[in-house]
Design an enzyme around this catalytic site. Sequence first.
Site, PDB file in Angstrom:
ATOM      1  N   ASP A   1       0.814  -1.223   0.000  1.00 14.27           N
ATOM      2  CA  ASP A   1       0.000   0.000   0.000  1.00 14.27           C
ATOM      3  C   ASP A   1       0.847   1.272   0.000  1.00 14.27           C
ATOM      4  OD1 ASP A   1      -2.251  -1.626   0.092  1.00 14.27           O
ATOM      5  OD2 ASP A   1      -2.268  -1.645   2.279  1.00 14.27           O
TER       6      ASP A   1
ATOM      7  N   LYS B   1       1.832   2.318  -5.069  1.00 14.67           N
ATOM      8  CA  LYS B   1       2.388   1.806  -6.329  1.00 14.67           C
ATOM      9  C   LYS B   1       1.454   2.097  -7.497  1.00 14.67           C
ATOM     10  CE  LYS B   1       2.460  -2.279  -4.422  1.00 14.67           C
ATOM     11  NZ  LYS B   1       2.094  -1.977  -3.013  1.00 14.67           N
TER      12      LYS B   1
ATOM     13  N   LYS C   1      -0.627   4.567  -8.079  1.00 10.83           N
ATOM     14  CA  LYS C   1      -0.517   5.941  -8.581  1.00 10.83           C
ATOM     15  C   LYS C   1       0.771   6.115  -9.395  1.00 10.83           C
ATOM     16  CE  LYS C   1       0.074  10.711  -7.529  1.00 10.83           C
ATOM     17  NZ  LYS C   1      -0.074  11.894  -6.740  1.00 10.83           N
TER      18      LYS C   1
ATOM     19  N   GLY D   1      -4.482  -4.159  -3.930  1.00  9.64           N
ATOM     20  CA  GLY D   1      -5.481  -3.122  -4.205  1.00  9.64           C
ATOM     21  C   GLY D   1      -4.703  -1.876  -4.581  1.00  9.64           C
ATOM     22  N   HIS D   2      -4.662  -1.570  -5.855  1.00 10.99           N
ATOM     23  CA  HIS D   2      -3.849  -0.445  -6.342  1.00 10.99           C
ATOM     24  C   HIS D   2      -4.770   0.677  -6.807  1.00 10.99           C
ATOM     25  CE1 HIS D   2      -0.261  -3.356  -7.198  1.00 10.99           C
ATOM     26  NE2 HIS D   2      -0.667  -3.368  -5.942  1.00 10.99           N
TER      27      HIS D   2
ATOM     28  N   GLN E   1       2.010  -5.962  -3.265  1.00 13.62           N
ATOM     29  CA  GLN E   1       2.463  -6.041  -1.862  1.00 13.62           C
ATOM     30  C   GLN E   1       3.774  -5.273  -1.698  1.00 13.62           C
ATOM     31  OE1 GLN E   1       1.455  -9.483  -3.303  1.00 13.62           O
ATOM     32  NE2 GLN E   1      -0.515  -8.584  -2.873  1.00 13.62           N
TER      33      GLN E   1
ATOM     34  N   THR F   1      -8.436  -3.166  -0.408  1.00 10.56           N
ATOM     35  CA  THR F   1      -9.038  -4.456  -0.757  1.00 10.56           C
ATOM     36  C   THR F   1     -10.055  -4.889   0.289  1.00 10.56           C
ATOM     37  OG1 THR F   1      -7.052  -5.105  -1.943  1.00 10.56           O
ATOM     38  CG2 THR F   1      -8.488  -6.892  -1.250  1.00 10.56           C
TER      39      THR F   1
ATOM     40  N   GLY G   1     -10.836  -2.893   3.305  1.00  6.35           N
ATOM     41  CA  GLY G   1     -11.407  -1.805   4.092  1.00  6.35           C
ATOM     42  C   GLY G   1     -10.903  -1.769   5.531  1.00  6.35           C
ATOM     43  N   ARG G   2     -10.007  -2.710   5.885  1.00  8.77           N
ATOM     44  CA  ARG G   2      -9.517  -2.748   7.279  1.00  8.77           C
ATOM     45  C   ARG G   2      -8.668  -1.522   7.598  1.00  8.77           C
ATOM     46  NH1 ARG G   2      -6.350  -8.299   7.461  1.00  8.77           N
ATOM     47  NH2 ARG G   2      -5.920  -7.665   5.328  1.00  8.77           N
TER      48      ARG G   2
ATOM     49  N   ARG H   1      -5.557   0.394   8.649  1.00  5.20           N
ATOM     50  CA  ARG H   1      -4.130   0.032   8.589  1.00  5.20           C
ATOM     51  C   ARG H   1      -3.429   0.498   9.858  1.00  5.20           C
ATOM     52  NH1 ARG H   1      -3.829   2.550   2.594  1.00  5.20           N
ATOM     53  NH2 ARG H   1      -4.603   0.773   1.416  1.00  5.20           N
TER      54      ARG H   1
HETATM   55  P1  GDP Z   1      -0.756   0.445  -3.552  1.00  8.26           P
HETATM   56  O1  GDP Z   1      -1.339  -0.830  -3.097  1.00  8.26           O
HETATM   57  O2  GDP Z   1       0.718   0.516  -3.306  1.00  8.26           O
HETATM   58  O3  GDP Z   1      -1.092   0.796  -4.977  1.00  8.26           O
HETATM   59  O4  GDP Z   1      -1.407   1.584  -2.633  1.00  8.26           O
HETATM   60  P2  GDP Z   1      -2.981   1.705  -2.263  1.00  8.26           P
HETATM   61  O5  GDP Z   1      -3.718   2.176  -3.441  1.00  8.26           O
HETATM   62  O6  GDP Z   1      -3.458   0.474  -1.593  1.00  8.26           O
HETATM   63  O7  GDP Z   1      -2.913   2.796  -1.107  1.00  8.26           O
HETATM   64  C1  GDP Z   1      -2.417   4.064  -1.322  1.00  8.26           C
HETATM   65  C2  GDP Z   1      -3.518   5.065  -0.972  1.00  8.26           C
HETATM   66  O8  GDP Z   1      -2.943   6.353  -0.844  1.00  8.26           O
HETATM   67  C3  GDP Z   1      -4.568   5.209  -2.053  1.00  8.26           C
HETATM   68  O9  GDP Z   1      -5.798   5.506  -1.453  1.00  8.26           O
HETATM   69  C4  GDP Z   1      -4.086   6.392  -2.889  1.00  8.26           C
HETATM   70  O10 GDP Z   1      -5.133   7.087  -3.559  1.00  8.26           O
HETATM   71  C5  GDP Z   1      -3.463   7.239  -1.819  1.00  8.26           C
HETATM   72  N1  GDP Z   1      -2.314   8.042  -2.247  1.00  8.26           N
HETATM   73  C6  GDP Z   1      -1.334   7.743  -3.145  1.00  8.26           C
HETATM   74  N2  GDP Z   1      -0.415   8.717  -3.182  1.00  8.26           N
HETATM   75  C7  GDP Z   1      -0.810   9.654  -2.294  1.00  8.26           C
HETATM   76  C8  GDP Z   1      -0.246  10.888  -1.845  1.00  8.26           C
HETATM   77  O11 GDP Z   1       0.812  11.323  -2.268  1.00  8.26           O
HETATM   78  N3  GDP Z   1      -0.937  11.581  -0.881  1.00  8.26           N
HETATM   79  C9  GDP Z   1      -2.106  11.121  -0.366  1.00  8.26           C
HETATM   80  N4  GDP Z   1      -2.702  11.848   0.570  1.00  8.26           N
HETATM   81  N5  GDP Z   1      -2.655   9.956  -0.761  1.00  8.26           N
HETATM   82  C10 GDP Z   1      -2.011   9.231  -1.695  1.00  8.26           C
HETATM   83  P1  IMO Z   2      -0.868  -4.089  -2.314  1.00  8.66           P
HETATM   84  O1  IMO Z   2      -0.412  -4.665  -3.636  1.00  8.66           O
HETATM   85  C1  IMO Z   2      -0.945  -4.554   2.029  1.00  8.66           C
HETATM   86  C2  IMO Z   2      -1.142  -8.671   3.578  1.00  8.66           C
HETATM   87  C3  IMO Z   2      -2.410  -9.073   4.287  1.00  8.66           C
HETATM   88  C4  IMO Z   2      -1.844 -10.078   5.282  1.00  8.66           C
HETATM   89  C5  IMO Z   2      -0.764 -10.782   4.468  1.00  8.66           C
HETATM   90  C6  IMO Z   2      -1.191 -12.090   3.831  1.00  8.66           C
HETATM   91  O2  IMO Z   2      -2.156  -3.378  -2.392  1.00  8.66           O
HETATM   92  O3  IMO Z   2       0.219  -3.336  -1.670  1.00  8.66           O
HETATM   93  P2  IMO Z   2      -2.728 -12.682   1.755  1.00  8.66           P
HETATM   94  O4  IMO Z   2      -4.159 -12.375   1.465  1.00  8.66           O
HETATM   95  O5  IMO Z   2      -1.772 -12.164   0.742  1.00  8.66           O
HETATM   96  O6  IMO Z   2      -2.485 -14.146   2.030  1.00  8.66           O
HETATM   97  O7  IMO Z   2      -2.413 -11.909   3.154  1.00  8.66           O
HETATM   98  O8  IMO Z   2      -0.382  -9.870   3.447  1.00  8.66           O
HETATM   99  N1  IMO Z   2      -1.338  -8.120   2.194  1.00  8.66           N
HETATM  100  C7  IMO Z   2      -1.228  -6.826   1.884  1.00  8.66           C
HETATM  101  N2  IMO Z   2      -1.019  -5.739   2.666  1.00  8.66           N
HETATM  102  N3  IMO Z   2      -1.039  -4.419   0.689  1.00  8.66           N
HETATM  103  C8  IMO Z   2      -1.223  -5.488  -0.109  1.00  8.66           C
HETATM  104  O9  IMO Z   2      -1.194  -5.419  -1.440  1.00  8.66           O
HETATM  105  C9  IMO Z   2      -1.372  -6.761   0.489  1.00  8.66           C
HETATM  106  N4  IMO Z   2      -1.581  -8.004   0.015  1.00  8.66           N
HETATM  107  C10 IMO Z   2      -1.549  -8.827   1.076  1.00  8.66           C
HETATM  108  O10 IMO Z   2      -3.016  -7.981   4.924  1.00  8.66           O
HETATM  109  O11 IMO Z   2      -1.218  -9.416   6.332  1.00  8.66           O
HETATM  110 MG    MG Z   3      -2.880  -1.520  -1.859  1.00 11.68          MG
END
Ligand code: GDP
Ligand code: IMO
Ligand code: MG
Length: 430
Positions: free
Chosen positions: A13, A16, A18, A40-41, A224, A300, A302-303, A305
């Site tokens: 999270d 990535k 963005k 969840g990207h 991840q 993914t 809603g938990r 973080r």
């Molecule tokens: P990923 O899994 O690495 O693609 O990241 P996620 O999408 O799960 O989580 C990143 C969250 O931060 C998303 O809700 C993005 O919209 C948000 N986000 C990304 N870059 C920024 C930033 O620079 N500032 C803020 N405030 N939010 C951001």
């Molecule tokens: P992105 O790509 C954050 C975490 C889960 C759990 C562990 C194992 O959005 O960064 P799984 O379902 O893979 O067997 O769960 O890994 N986890 C993530 N945490 N971002 C993710 O993906 C994750 N994918 C799995 O929360 O701790």
């Molecule tokens: Mg994510």
Amino acid sequence: MHNTLVIGTQWGDEGKGKVVDLLSERTDIICRYQGGPNAGHTVVLGTKKFVFHLLPSGILHSDKMCIIGNGVVIDPQIMEKEIKMLAEGGIPVEENLKISGLAHLIMPYHKLLDQQKEMKKGSGKIGTTMKGVGPSYTDKIGRMGIRVWDLIDEHVFMEKLKANLDEKNFILEKYYGLEPLSAEKIFDEYIVYRDNMKKYVANTTKILKDSREKSLSIIFEGAQGTMLDIDHGTYPFVTSSNTTIGGVLTGLGVPATYIDNVLGVAKAYTTRVGSGYFPTELIDETGNMLRDVGAEFGSTTGRARRCGWLDLVVLKYAVWINGVNSLAITKLDVLDAFPEIKICIAYDIDGERTSEFPLDPSITGKIKPIYKTFKGWQQQTSEAREFGDLPQACREYLKFVEDVTNCRISLISTGVERNQIITSGLKEID
Ligand code: GDP
Ligand code: IMO
Ligand code: MG
């Protein structure tokens, strides 16, 4: 542009999605190589928010090819939903998506087993996303998985499904006390997915091989983060794939020489979802403020973080293990209001100071983070478009990260929107 790997350096999270969306504009092909719908990207375009679980985050650029490699585990139901969501938003997915016939499928029993295993573990649970990712990879390694090409041939599919259910139903009934699953029902459901998915299935290894001759550039989109790697992460509180650099090679069938740049994505602080140790976690008002300001709720599941300060021991470990040659720092704006900001620079373990991440699990419980404290800048950064637009204290914070990690920062994200980004360092990786 050269081929670039975009990889998470923390516990996922990092933002990535963005970064990949942004870089896609300058690239020809975007590939996912590991993980599955546990990812969840997020990509935000104006008022529209897209969360991709399986489709590469470059998919909004309909002139770019997007590949789901053999290393990804696919839940066809989730993929169908994502494709539908895009079609409804006026972004049809057609020739531009290619799915490896070698990718493994997530089956209904994988999801059921993921839930049951977690429930059985009780307080020792991993906190998985319950998407069936772990059980699907288990079958892959156990050489009983069902792959996309198996689904294309319905006779092969039925045969493999029955063989799998023989064992899975035994476990579901005898070990978990559940009703057995029906092969016919699963078959009927999956054949519909097959019919919709068929046109995307391809030999993606060959497509990537040919891309070199055509001088096409590639983004490898990691899912991840480094600390969730099955081998190099905080086992057993990890995911079931190699989230570190090796996953690119095995998950796509490309040689190591294909990776020109490794862009490590790091939040300006740290988050983690699920169980497992997290040295800089803040279970206090500051941690709550990071969660609230950063909207730190899983894309993914809603938990909520878990949140804490930036950990440079972790970041340096990720830089080393992935060969990161530049960093993208995201969510810098989230720190804007803090009067004081800390960075973990080393660990105290039984009175000994170390800046190496300890891999021995018997030690990890003893980690006490050692912090360097920075004065907060307490100004808005979301309008900054050049490094020089950032407040002095903020620039010092970033310079410190560069110095300690020995890595340049090539991208700085200061908001959810595509344009809330400082790209001046990017020319160095072009
Ligand atoms: P990923 O899994 O690495 O693609 O990241 P996620 O999408 O799960 O989580 C990143 C969250 O931060 C998303 O809700 C993005 O919209 C948000 N986000 C990304 N870059 C920024 C930033 O620079 N500032 C803020 N405030 N939010 C951001
Ligand atoms: P992105 O790509 C954050 C975490 C889960 C759990 C562990 C194992 O959005 O960064 P799984 O379902 O893979 O067997 O769960 O890994 N986890 C993530 N945490 N971002 C993710 O993906 C994750 N994918 C799995 O929360 O701790
Ligand atoms: Mg994510």
